[in-house]
Design an enzyme around this catalytic site. Structure first.
Site, PDB file in Angstrom:
ATOM      1  N   LYS A 177       0.865  -1.180   0.000  1.00 32.08           N
ATOM      2  CA  LYS A 177       0.000   0.000   0.000  1.00 32.08           C
ATOM      3  C   LYS A 177       0.903   1.232   0.000  1.00 32.08           C
ATOM      4  O   LYS A 177       1.930   1.254   0.684  1.00 32.08           O
ATOM      5  CB  LYS A 177      -0.883  -0.017   1.255  1.00 32.08           C
ATOM      6  CG  LYS A 177      -1.925   1.097   1.305  1.00 32.08           C
ATOM      7  CD  LYS A 177      -2.756   1.015   2.591  1.00 32.08           C
ATOM      8  CE  LYS A 177      -3.881   2.035   2.608  1.00 32.08           C
ATOM      9  NZ  LYS A 177      -4.701   1.943   3.848  1.00 32.08           N
ATOM     10  N   SER A 231      -9.720   1.861   2.839  1.00 33.12           N
ATOM     11  CA  SER A 231      -8.846   2.598   1.965  1.00 33.12           C
ATOM     12  C   SER A 231      -7.798   1.754   1.232  1.00 33.12           C
ATOM     13  O   SER A 231      -7.227   2.201   0.246  1.00 33.12           O
ATOM     14  CB  SER A 231      -8.115   3.674   2.785  1.00 33.12           C
ATOM     15  OG  SER A 231      -7.229   3.059   3.700  1.00 33.12           O
ATOM     16  N   SER A 270      -9.952  -0.321   7.086  1.00 33.53           N
ATOM     17  CA  SER A 270      -9.311  -0.158   5.772  1.00 33.53           C
ATOM     18  C   SER A 270      -8.595  -1.383   5.209  1.00 33.53           C
ATOM     19  O   SER A 270      -8.180  -1.371   4.043  1.00 33.53           O
ATOM     20  CB  SER A 270      -8.341   1.024   5.805  1.00 33.53           C
ATOM     21  OG  SER A 270      -9.074   2.235   5.736  1.00 33.53           O
TER      22      SER A 270
END
Lengths: 493, 477, 95
Positions: free
Chosen positions: A76, A151, A175
């Site tokens: 990420k 997210s 997330s």
């Protein structure tokens, strides 16, 4: 190959059936083919990745391989990786090449894993749909008109589309778990303090926790073995004896082969099955509960009376911490600086107004407001007290049961833009996930069926502090008896 | 109308650690710009603070040295505001739960003592520096100082004049250096005072509106700034105006205070507990350990020197003016096995005189306490007299070696042989029959003249006591 | 409760985010919706509850006082918007 487990890949690497360079190139090719339609990766650097892969092959040849050596992992874009563009999904950091490695990145590198690329995400991890990214929205591999969740939507889509064997994400209010659920993969948020936050760009410091995202509980265990560990540079990192989560998977809870989960007490609080829960999701989760019982688990009654307050409290605490954490983005030492400004104050205001997106600005304003003079007690302090009540609910519940099971998200993946206009409706997506962050408890999501439009449904397993091994073992047993986690979206062969 | 001045002081004492309060960067003064600003100090995304043990221990040391309460549990909070020398956009400080509360500093006042009560002392990080010399219309930011550990020491509004404020600041300055938590270097900004000044009609119980004056990096500036500010406020009020609560900067060149525009946009620091730092808990064992390592404090030493050694309050004060002086004195009397007053006068007269002339600190003295002890022992044994001892001292100061060598080289041995002295004195008496007559006629002064003659005849080497004795005997006979 | 337009602008100023009148009005509506959600907190009595600031009930660890960092300013300043002579440059700071 695309459905091989990390263990299988490690074996093939060890037996020289495939090299890390080949494995990495294979995934880089898939990214080249599939990413344009999904926008899951924001940075790919084949040269860097292949250099790591060559080093891994040398290490394997030297017989110094560890379980993840040579395996490509998607990161990420919130994890600082030295020499890599690390943008956190924001224009503010669109040009930020990290001068250092996050602790998690150090550990993965030390284990010989290959950084396959940086994945797209909601700006500064603020979102539940991966639509607030400066680099454009991520699309759900199961239906490109829908969101992958957020997210960590880029990492979820990367694994779901088999562009990466595994990925790392962060979870502040869901997330990791929510995008895992909406994209039909597995994701784990460990107990707060198990994974170091050093080098993870902060959203809400007291809630943020990094964790693995992969195709199975077994893969998660392998990843967590490497990611978890004490780090002296993070004051909230916990010093505790290392656990072998992989070994724990095999630990039979009873001698009974047919009922491997006998003795496991599972609770399904009614608060997680009330109004707002989609009937399709509810049905899939009920079926999963039945399957757990079939495997020997015993269903017990628990309740979480303050569950409904977790979203309001979260949307005070997270923005409050974020408003302060994001003050360092001022255009002075790195990141975006507005091209034109009258004076210093104007430089700050314009750089931040232009560098941050709408949702980030909204949360900074909310956070600034709840901390400001005259409102602190009514909002911030009140939220901290409710946070305590919520944590106490769980502590009481875990006297009755070992795991709490329920839906990860009230609905399956929704259409792009469907909730973009209404922040509150978006926030309510986190209704089942934020409580674990507020309490600092571990929780994970695994696929448990399909709902509306053939979209994946996620089952959330939440446990008491430091019970990751128990959660993974239960999930692993469930996955040995079912194949939801092996399903892959059409068009990614 | 008669006005009363009310002053409270906030002091930022830089704690003498080698690394910063939340990072492993060096705190050395005077490094090239930003070479001591590490990832944490420049607030790169993702970095985190970890607390320095030495900073905590020095804060506890201070608390114990002023009789304050050490809070077993204290909390770090974020003070949020934007400024280019504040990289995170917030300063890590302590707000609701500081590490130290209470405590008191005694200052000399009208012959007696005045108590200045401390509100609190808390740990925090320093900011960087903005350099205003022109970079084509821009300012330069140096973050070397960012993250340097500070102890902010806050008093109650107990002071009533600039003189009291300065006396407090000097006592505090001596105290932090005495216990070794701060080097006290004001030029380098290791000890900075802000003064909260207000005035009110004499007899009024309510406090007037105060102004905070910053940038007071010398005791003189502190005094000048307060006196200026008091005048300013009184004039303002007497002209029917009002004092606005604000932060003002002292301008030493103009010798005036002026409003700081930069600090003016309605403050709201939005303090909240720093989620990156956990509560600081200090065990009773740690506190006792630190207490046991605390040096004897000046107050106690002064009293002990007076009661045990019979020194005057003045001498005791001089010898406890700094820890180095007290150590020199204690080493000296240890070597002498006594000689409290002799040692005291030689330090305060001869040694301090020489140091003052040379512009040196006692730590730089070319004469060690051991060397001085060796010299003073010879006085105690009557091996040399005071006049000779001073000569030896000067020679020692100039590096001519130790007492023995100098005495031999200069033939400064004292004649204490009675027979030898009697001979000399007989000759002298013969040559001074006039004085002898006068003395015998009852003119006491003549005796001193004869002593002087005898000393002269022995070229100053005669043992004065012995000469007196012999003369009396002979003149009586 | 609801935020007035001046309050929205004041908060934006505190947060150093430039905001036009038009944006302020749009944001005002969104913030007030968010605060409607947040207001639900007031429905529970939290009298006597200790606020929970951290996810774990642990205390601060201390690091030993030694220098572990070396000079990296060249690397760090290679990504800075504007530097000169090792200094970060900003519009003139007025004190």
């Amino acid at each position: 190959m695309i459905n091989a487990s990390l263990k299988q890949l490690a074996t093939q690497l060890a037996q020289k059936k495939i090299s890390s360079v080949e494995l990495t190139q294979f995934h880089l090719d898939r990214i080249a083919r599939l990413n344009p339609g999904l926008n899951a990766f924001v940075t790919v650097d084949a040269a860097r990745s292949l250099a790591q892969a060559r080093a891994a092959d040398a290490r394997i040849a030297a017989g110094k391989a560890q379980p993840l050596t040579g395996i490509p992992v998607a990161h990420k874009d919130i994890f600082c990786a030295k020499g890599w563009l690390t943008t956190c999904g924001s224009k503010m950091l669109a040009n930020f090449v990290s001068p250092y490695d996050a602790h998690v990145v150090e550990r993965l590198n030390a284990a010989g894993a290959v950084i396959l690329g940086k994945t797209n995400m909601d700006e500064f991890a603020m979102g539940s749909s991966s639509e607030t990214c400066f680099w454009g929205p991520v699309r759900n591999p199961w239906d490109r008109t829908r969101v992958p969740g957020g997210s960590s939507g880029g990492s979820a889509a990367a694994v779901a589309a088999r562009m990466a064997p595994a990925a790392i994400g962060t979870d502040t209010g869901g997330s990791i778990r929510q995008p895992a659920a909406l994209s039909g993969i597995c994701g784990l948020k460990p107990t707060y303090g198990v994974v170091s936050r050093y080098g993870m760009i902060a959203f809400a410091s007291s809630l943020d926790q990094g964790g693995p995202m992969a195709k199975s509980a077994e893969d998660l265990a392998l990843m967590l073995n490497v990611m978890a560990g004490f780090d002296a540079r993070d004051s909230t990192s916990l010093e505790r004896p290392a656990e072998d989560y992989v070994r724990a998977l095999e630990a039979p809870h009873t001698g009974d082969r047919a009922k491997p989960l006998r003795g496991l007490r599972i609770g399904a609080p009614k608060e997680y099955f009330g109004a707002g829960l989609g009937s399709d999701v509810g049905a899939a989760v009920e079926a999963a509960l039945a399957q757990f019982e079939k495997l020997g688990a015993q269903r017990v009654a628990v309740n979480l009376p303050n569950a409904a307050l977790s979203v309001p409290a979260y949307y005070v605490i997270a923005p409050a911490e974020a408003s302060s954490n994001l003050s360092r983005f001022d255009g002075v030492r790195y990141g975006y600086r507005a091209p034109d400004y009258a004076d210093l104050a104007d430089m700050y205001r314009k750089s931040r107004a232009q560098g941050f997106g709408a949702e980030v600005k909204r949360r900074i304003l909310v956070g600034t407001y709840v901390l400001s003079h005259g409102y602190y007690d009514a909002y911030y302090l009140k939220a901290q007290k409710i946070r305590r009540l919520i944590a106490q609910d769980f502590i009481r519940a875990y006297e009755q049961c070992d795991l709490i099971l329920g839906p990860t998200s009230p609905n399956v993946a929704f259409a792009l833009g469907a909730k973009a206009s209404d922040p509150v409706e978006m926030y309510l997506n986190d209704i089942y996930t934020v409580a674990a962050n507020l309490a600092g408890l571990p929780a994970m999501s695994i696929p448990c069926g399909f709902g509306e439009g053939g979209m994946p449904v996620g089952l959330q397993l939440a446990g008491n502090y430091f019970t990751e091994a128990r959660m993974l073992q239960a999930a692993h047993r469930y996955q040995l008896a079912t194949d939801w986690h092996l399903r892959q979206p059409a068009g990614v062969e | 109308m008669d006005w009363e001045t009310v002053i409270g002081i906030e002091t930022h004492a830089q704690l003498s650690t080698v690394s910063k309060i939340f990072s492993g960067a060096a705190t050395r003064f005077g490094a090239a710009p930003n070479v001591q600003a590490c990832a944490v100090d420049i607030a790169l995304p993702g970095v985190l603070p970890v607390l320095n043990r030495a900073a905590v221990e020095k804060a506890v040391r201070f608390g114990l040295a002023v009789g304050a309460t050490i809070n077993r549990r204290s909390v770090f909070a974020r003070k949020n505001y934007f400024y280019p020398d504040l990289p995170k956009g917030y300063q890590i400080s302590q707000y609701e739960l500081p590490i130290v509360t209470g405590g008191v500093i005694k200052i000399p006042f009208e012959g007696g003592e005045k108590l200045v009560h401390l509100t609190r002392a808390h740990l925090e990080e320093d900011a960087g520096k903005s350099l205003h010399e022109d970079f084509h219309g821009m300012s330069g930011i140096d973050l070397n100082r960012a993250g340097t550990p500070l102890l902010e020491i806050v008093t109650e509004p107990d002071m009533r004049s600039a003189e009291e404020a300065v006396a407090y600041a000097k006592e505090l300055h001596a105290r932090v250096r005495w216990i070794g938590i701060c080097d006290g270097n004001m030029q380098e900004g290791s000890f900075r005072c802000d003064a909260n000044v207000s005035v009110r009609p004499k007899g009024s119980a309510v406090l007037g509106t105060r102004c905070e004056i910053k940038n007071l990096n010398s005791f003189r500036f502190l005094e000048e700034a307060i006196n200026y500010e008091v005048r300013r406020q009184i004039e303002l009020l007497e002209e029917g105006g009002q004092v606005v609560q604000e932060t003002r900067l002292y301008d030493p060149d103009r010798r005036e205070t002026r409003s700081m525009r930069s600090k003016e946009d309605a403050h709201d620091y939005r303090y909240f507990p720093d989620p990156d730092l956990l509560p600081l808990v200090i065990s009773a064992e740690t506190i006792e350990q630190i207490r046991s390592e605390l040096p004897e404090l000046p107050q106690a030493k002064r009293e002990r020197y007076m009661s045990e050694f019979g020194l005057s309050a003045y001498d005791a004060g001089v010898l406890t003016s700094s820890r180095e002086v007290a150590e020199f004195y204690e080493n000296l009397i240890r070597a002498l096995g006594g000689g409290y007053k002799l040692a005291s006068s030689w330090i305060s007269v001869e040694l301090f005189g020489a140091l003052k002339r040379a512009g040196m600190e006692i730590s730089q003295s070319p004469i060690s306490s051991g060397q001085l002890a060796d010299l003073l022992q010879r006085i105690q044994k009557n091996a040399i007299n005071g006049k000779q001892a001073k000569e030896v001292f000067d020679a020692m100061w100039n590096g001519e070696g130790d007492a023995e060598a100098i005495i031999v080289a200069r033939g400064l041995t004292q004649i204490s042989d009675a027979g030898e002295l009697e001979q000399v004195i007989d000759g002298m008496l013969a040559a001074n029959s006039k004085s002898v007559e006068e003395y015998k006629a009852g003119k006491e002064k003549a005796f001193n003249a004869l002593v002087g003659q005898a000393m002269k005849a022995t070229k100053g080497k005669g043992n004065p006591a012995l000469i007196n004795e012999i003369l009396k005997k002979k003149l009586a006979g | 409760m609801s935020l007035s337009l001046p309050e929205v602008k004041r908060v934006a100023l505190l947060a150093r985010i430039e905001i036009t009148d038009g944006e302020a009005e749009a944001v005002q509506g969104q913030l007030n919706n968010i605060f409607k959600l947040i207001e639900q907190m007031q429905s529970v009595d939290t009298e006597g509850i200790t606020p929970m600031a951290h996810a774990q009930d642990v205390v601060q660890r201390l690091r030993e006082d030694r220098v572990s960092e070396t000079d990296q300013h060249a690397l760090y300043q290679s990504i800075a918007p504007q530097v000169e002579n090792g200094l970060y440059l900003v519009p003139k700071v007025i004190e």
